[in-house]
Design a protein around this motif. Structure first.
Motif, PDB file in Angstrom:
ATOM      1  N   HIS A  13       0.806  -1.222   0.000  1.00  0.00           N
ATOM      2  CA  HIS A  13       0.000   0.000   0.000  1.00  0.00           C
ATOM      3  C   HIS A  13       0.841   1.276   0.000  1.00  0.00           C
ATOM      4  N   TYR A  14       2.043   1.221   0.559  1.00  0.00           N
ATOM      5  CA  TYR A  14       2.897   2.400   0.649  1.00  0.00           C
ATOM      6  C   TYR A  14       3.485   2.787  -0.708  1.00  0.00           C
ATOM      7  N   LEU A  15       3.445   1.868  -1.676  1.00  0.00           N
ATOM      8  CA  LEU A  15       4.004   2.164  -2.995  1.00  0.00           C
ATOM      9  C   LEU A  15       3.255   3.292  -3.694  1.00  0.00           C
ATOM     10  N   LEU A  16       1.948   3.345  -3.498  1.00  0.00           N
ATOM     11  CA  LEU A  16       1.158   4.404  -4.127  1.00  0.00           C
ATOM     12  C   LEU A  16       1.622   5.767  -3.634  1.00  0.00           C
ATOM     13  N   LEU A  20       3.199   8.723  -5.988  1.00  0.00           N
ATOM     14  CA  LEU A  20       2.572  10.050  -6.031  1.00  0.00           C
ATOM     15  C   LEU A  20       3.542  11.137  -5.576  1.00  0.00           C
ATOM     16  N   VAL A  21       4.255  10.861  -4.491  1.00  0.00           N
ATOM     17  CA  VAL A  21       5.198  11.853  -3.967  1.00  0.00           C
ATOM     18  C   VAL A  21       6.343  12.080  -4.948  1.00  0.00           C
ATOM     19  N   ILE A  25       7.091  15.601  -6.832  1.00  0.00           N
ATOM     20  CA  ILE A  25       8.374  16.282  -6.640  1.00  0.00           C
ATOM     21  C   ILE A  25       9.060  16.527  -7.982  1.00  0.00           C
ATOM     22  N   ALA A  26       9.029  15.513  -8.846  1.00  0.00           N
ATOM     23  CA  ALA A  26       9.661  15.660 -10.162  1.00  0.00           C
ATOM     24  C   ALA A  26       9.020  16.796 -10.954  1.00  0.00           C
ATOM     25  N   LEU A  27       7.707  16.876 -10.930  1.00  0.00           N
ATOM     26  CA  LEU A  27       7.009  17.921 -11.686  1.00  0.00           C
ATOM     27  C   LEU A  27       7.254  19.307 -11.089  1.00  0.00           C
ATOM     28  N   THR A 218      17.019  10.613 -12.148  1.00  0.00           N
ATOM     29  CA  THR A 218      16.628   9.951 -10.902  1.00  0.00           C
ATOM     30  C   THR A 218      15.213   9.394 -11.003  1.00  0.00           C
ATOM     31  N   TYR A 219      14.311  10.208 -11.518  1.00  0.00           N
ATOM     32  CA  TYR A 219      12.911   9.779 -11.610  1.00  0.00           C
ATOM     33  C   TYR A 219      12.750   8.631 -12.613  1.00  0.00           C
TER      34      TYR A 219
END
Length: 357
Positions: A13-16, A20-21, A25-27, A218-219
């Motif tokens: 569940h933590y993967l979502l 998202l984070v 951050i990338a955007l 990185t992303y």
């Protein structure tokens, strides 16, 4: 893929939250760097007031080494796991080693393909910093010469090499202890991200890349690790169908229907060749648009002309598109065949046919 994603997020569940984070951050930083790529480089790059040359040189010389060592160990482990006597003990972990080197091979060509296609000039080559080429933003097509495009600025190869360590957090996901798994995943992904940030900063201090180059390296590295684990190799499914199961030893099953021990290696080869076909095809389209729209990009036609070979850009683009299309078609088919030979798929088919009988 949506159903696959929902199942993944139910199990992890933590993967979502991580996805998202990281995407947010990338955007956000992409927007910041859109306006401040050059000013940041002018301040922290060579000759700038905030420059630390030793820091940049260190990461240029040694920053990739941890990734290369880790991938090298994974490759060695993969082949050692086939040695009689060790095979039974190491078989469960073979797929994890395969994941590490698979991600490295698949992802690194992905990075090189982006460099070649986008051809973003390096900082030292742009007009604002004393060069001769116009500055372009990340994800914009630049004017780096055709023969130099493979080591262009976007994305950062060194930073992408550092991001190969993103395979480490995913190695903890097959663990049964959910709490321990989540803690180890969170800690390791944080440490790898910090390492990638340091590498990216080093590339800026070394005047080798723009901040946006390192951001997207990185992303992209993280996303390649994610896609490889869950959608290409389906690592957890392969562990479940692992080579210690009866299906691998059942002599009544024809050899061609048994899981192949080297399935990951053959899949990687066909996928990489398909990637190469996609790159050739994309360059052909770029060549065609360059000629049709008079974009004046330094393409293969110009490179050939400089070498004394004069050809119509439309002929060159047609050849590239044709060759790329053939590669894509051929190796897409072989990739699909290899995907079907993943142990989980073979075991599933064999069990289904047994149940029918």
């Amino acid at each position: 893929m949506n159903s696959d994603n929902s199942n993944i997020f139910k199990k992890h569940h933590y993967l979502l939250s991580v996805l998202l984070v990281s995407t947010s951050i990338a955007l956000i930083f992409h927007i910041i760097f859109y306006f401040y790529d050059v000013p940041i480089l002018e301040y922290f790059g060579r000759g700038g007031p905030g420059n630390n040359e030793a820091f940049g040189v260190f990461f240029d010389d040694f920053g990739q080494n941890p990734s290369f060592i880790f991938v090298g160990i994974a490759v060695l482990f993969y082949f050692v796991s086939f040695i009689p006597g060790l095979s039974e003990k190491l078989a469960k972990y073979r797929v994890l080693a395969a994941y590490v080197f698979f991600f490295a091979g698949f992802g690194y060509l992905f990075s090189i393909s982006f460099k070649t296609f986008f051809a973003r000039p390096r900082p030292g080559d742009i007009i604002p910093l004393g060069g001769e080429l116009p500055f372009v933003h990340a994800w914009e097509i630049g004017t780096e010469s055709f023969d130099d495009a493979y080591h262009a600025s976007f994305p950062s190869g060194h930073t992408f090499a550092a991001s190969l360590l993103y395979s480490v957090p995913f190695l903890f996901l097959p663990m049964q202890d959910k709490k321990k798994k989540q803690v180890l995943f969170t800690i390791s992904i944080s440490l790898v991200t910090i390492w990638c940030i340091l590498m990216g900063a080093g590339r800026v201090h070394d005047n080798a890349h723009f901040p946006s180059d390192t951001l997207w390296s990185t992303y992209i590295g993280f996303m390649c690790a994610y896609v490889t684990y869950f959608f290409i190799l389906k690592v957890e499914d392969q562990i479940e169908a692992g080579p210690w199961k009866d299906e691998w030893r059942d002599k009544s099953i024809p050899l061609i229907k048994r899981p192949s021990p080297l399935w990951a290696f053959s899949l990687l080869i066909t996928l990489v060749l398909m990637e190469a076909g996609c790159l050739v095809f994309a360059i052909g389209i770029k060549e065609l648009l360059n000629a049709a729209l008079n974009l004046n990009l330094p393409m293969l036609t110009q490179y050939l002309a400089d070498e004394g070979i004069t050809l119509s850009p439309y002929i060159v683009s047609a050849v590239l598109i044709g060759v790329g299309g053939i590669f894509i078609g051929m190796f897409l088919h072989l990739t699909k065949l290899n995907m079907a030979k993943r142990p989980s798929e073979v075991v599933k088919k064999n069990r289904a046919s047994t149940n029918v009988v």
